[in-house]
Design a protein around this motif. Structure first.
Motif, PDB file in Angstrom:
ATOM      1  N   MET A  70      70.045  51.225  43.543  1.00 16.10           N
ATOM      2  CA  MET A  70      71.249  50.505  43.157  1.00 16.10           C
ATOM      3  C   MET A  70      71.051  49.002  43.207  1.00 16.10           C
ATOM      4  O   MET A  70      71.593  48.265  42.362  1.00 16.10           O
ATOM      5  CB  MET A  70      72.418  50.928  44.046  1.00 16.10           C
ATOM      6  CG  MET A  70      73.774  50.431  43.562  1.00 16.10           C
ATOM      7  SD  MET A  70      74.183  50.905  41.838  1.00 16.10           S
ATOM      8  CE  MET A  70      74.385  52.674  41.990  1.00 16.10           C
ATOM      9  N   ALA A  71      70.278  48.507  44.158  1.00 13.84           N
ATOM     10  CA  ALA A  71      70.006  47.070  44.210  1.00 13.84           C
ATOM     11  C   ALA A  71      69.257  46.627  42.958  1.00 13.84           C
ATOM     12  O   ALA A  71      69.586  45.583  42.354  1.00 13.84           O
ATOM     13  CB  ALA A  71      69.198  46.732  45.460  1.00 13.84           C
ATOM     14  N   ASP A  72      68.268  47.400  42.531  1.00 17.02           N
ATOM     15  CA  ASP A  72      67.540  47.074  41.304  1.00 17.02           C
ATOM     16  C   ASP A  72      68.451  47.188  40.084  1.00 17.02           C
ATOM     17  O   ASP A  72      68.391  46.365  39.169  1.00 17.02           O
ATOM     18  CB  ASP A  72      66.341  48.005  41.139  1.00 17.02           C
ATOM     19  CG  ASP A  72      65.245  47.748  42.163  1.00 17.02           C
ATOM     20  OD1 ASP A  72      65.187  46.629  42.709  1.00 17.02           O
ATOM     21  OD2 ASP A  72      64.445  48.677  42.417  1.00 17.02           O
ATOM     22  N   ALA A  73      69.286  48.232  40.069  1.00 18.71           N
ATOM     23  CA  ALA A  73      70.205  48.437  38.951  1.00 18.71           C
ATOM     24  C   ALA A  73      71.163  47.259  38.813  1.00 18.71           C
ATOM     25  O   ALA A  73      71.376  46.741  37.700  1.00 18.71           O
ATOM     26  CB  ALA A  73      70.975  49.735  39.147  1.00 18.71           C
ATOM     27  N   LEU A  74      71.743  46.829  39.919  1.00 23.77           N
ATOM     28  CA  LEU A  74      72.733  45.749  39.858  1.00 23.77           C
ATOM     29  C   LEU A  74      72.096  44.413  39.484  1.00 23.77           C
ATOM     30  O   LEU A  74      72.720  43.599  38.793  1.00 23.77           O
ATOM     31  CB  LEU A  74      73.458  45.643  41.200  1.00 23.77           C
ATOM     32  CG  LEU A  74      74.365  46.823  41.545  1.00 23.77           C
ATOM     33  CD1 LEU A  74      75.012  46.614  42.908  1.00 23.77           C
ATOM     34  CD2 LEU A  74      75.430  47.032  40.480  1.00 23.77           C
ATOM     35  N   ARG A  75      70.860  44.191  39.919  1.00 26.07           N
ATOM     36  CA  ARG A  75      70.188  42.948  39.532  1.00 26.07           C
ATOM     37  C   ARG A  75      70.024  42.887  38.012  1.00 26.07           C
ATOM     38  O   ARG A  75      70.286  41.855  37.383  1.00 26.07           O
ATOM     39  CB  ARG A  75      68.827  42.863  40.223  1.00 26.07           C
ATOM     40  CG  ARG A  75      68.095  41.547  39.923  1.00 26.07           C
ATOM     41  CD  ARG A  75      66.762  41.444  40.633  1.00 26.07           C
ATOM     42  NE  ARG A  75      65.870  42.545  40.290  1.00 26.07           N
ATOM     43  CZ  ARG A  75      65.579  43.558  41.108  1.00 26.07           C
ATOM     44  NH1 ARG A  75      66.105  43.613  42.326  1.00 26.07           N
ATOM     45  NH2 ARG A  75      64.765  44.514  40.715  1.00 26.07           N
ATOM     46  N   ALA A  76      69.606  43.994  37.409  1.00 26.77           N
ATOM     47  CA  ALA A  76      69.447  44.027  35.957  1.00 26.77           C
ATOM     48  C   ALA A  76      70.788  43.892  35.248  1.00 26.77           C
ATOM     49  O   ALA A  76      70.905  43.187  34.235  1.00 26.77           O
ATOM     50  CB  ALA A  76      68.761  45.323  35.545  1.00 26.77           C
TER      51      ALA A  76
END
Length: 321
Positions: A70-76
């Protein structure tokens, strides 16, 4: 003595309540590289746009691990589709206090013990390697009848069971009642309130027979019945069964398709190549991780992708024929 599903539920609660197995006992796709979570984040954004870009939408994840996906998803999402980032309301379904603490270091969210308390409204949900950990029942064909497996003293004990249909001697049929119930509940909600769910996990595309109960400790196979609470116990996901349960509850089901095909359609290899060019010292590791995710001999074929959606939504990204 207890039924196998009760044993698995107890063992799983103890395992996730006492230790963080990610990276020690097993490694999930998000931990292999940021491109995985980024691609899924953009899948959620595209799905939100297909829903008509509602001003508020629940973004939920089941079993978020350390919060890496989710951290990677939200950054994108914040970089590429900031309107979606502004509209989403993040909710995480996680019962483990240890993992909640890990997630809280990366994410600002509302936490839930189970999916039943997720707030109402349109929703986009992601479940990566969640359904495989749900408890199963096992039935074994013995002669002209069936038995069910119970656990006692670290070994299986079989007792007479209800008929499970025709099968050869010794065949094992697995039933995941928790997975079916959860899928029906999510599908009914999606059909009524709108949205989509993405399930990524390992298992066959078609329902069948077979003993898939397994356990890992230190990234190596372990006895699933010995020392409950000290190993990660899982079983293959019945994707065809989940799809049928979702349709029965009024949602559309797309897939399952091989995860490698799905990720390549989302552009995972292209994104990984960009990351490799930006970090030459890590390029080999980045590209090797991407290849493992999509290659048939890696995770690309054993793992599947299944999407559940409101019937009026177009075919979700990555599931086009």
């Amino acid at each position: 003595m207890e039924r196998l599903d009760a044993f698995m539920a107890r063992a799983g609660a103890a395992y996730y309540g006492q230790r963080a197995g990610l990276g020690r006992d097993f490694t999930t796709a998000p931990e292999m590289g940021q491109a995985f979570g980024e691609c899924l984040g953009l899948w959620c954004a595209v799905t939100w746009q297909a829903m008509g870009a509602p001003s508020r939408v629940v973004l939920a994840e089941l079993g978020p691990g350390r919060g890496t996906l989710m951290a990677d998803a939200l950054r994108a999402v914040r970089e590429m589709v900031p309107q979606f980032a502004a509209a989403l309301d993040l909710h995480l379904v996680e019962a483990s206090p240890l993992l909640r603490a890990e997630q809280a270091r990366r994410l600002a969210a509302t936490w839930h013990d189970d999916a039943s308390t997720l707030p109402p409204g349109p929703m986009i949900l992601v479940a990566n390697e969640f359904f495989d950990a749900l408890p199963i029942r096992q039935f074994v064909r013995r002669g002209t009848a069936w038995t069910e497996r119970f656990v006692a003293g670290g070994a299986f004990v079989e007792h007479p069971a209800e008929d499970q249909g025709e099968a050869p001697e010794g065949a094992v049929r697995e039933v995941c009642e928790a997975g079916s119930a959860l899928t029906k509940s999510l599908a009914a909600r999606l059909a009524h309130e709108g949205g989509a769910a993405l399930i990524l996990d390992y298992g066959p595309a078609e329902s069948g027979l077979g003993d898939t109960l397994q356990a890992l400790r230190d990234n190596a196979p372990a006895d699933p019945l010995a020392e409950p609470g000290t190993v990660d116990i899982t079983a293959h996901v019945d994707f065809a069964g989940l799809a049928a349960a979702a349709r029965d509850a009024g949602a559309a089901a797309h897939g399952p398709i091989p995860m490698g095909v799905f990720l390549q359609r989302l552009g995972l290899m292209a994104r990984s190549a960009m990351l490799a060019r930006a970090a030459p010292a890590q390029a080999g590791a980045i590209l090797a991780a991407a290849q493992r995710l999509v290659a048939p001999e890696g995770m690309g074929r054993l793992f599947k992708a299944l999407a559940l959606a409101h019937p009026a939504l177009p075919t979700p990204a990555g599931f086009e024929n």
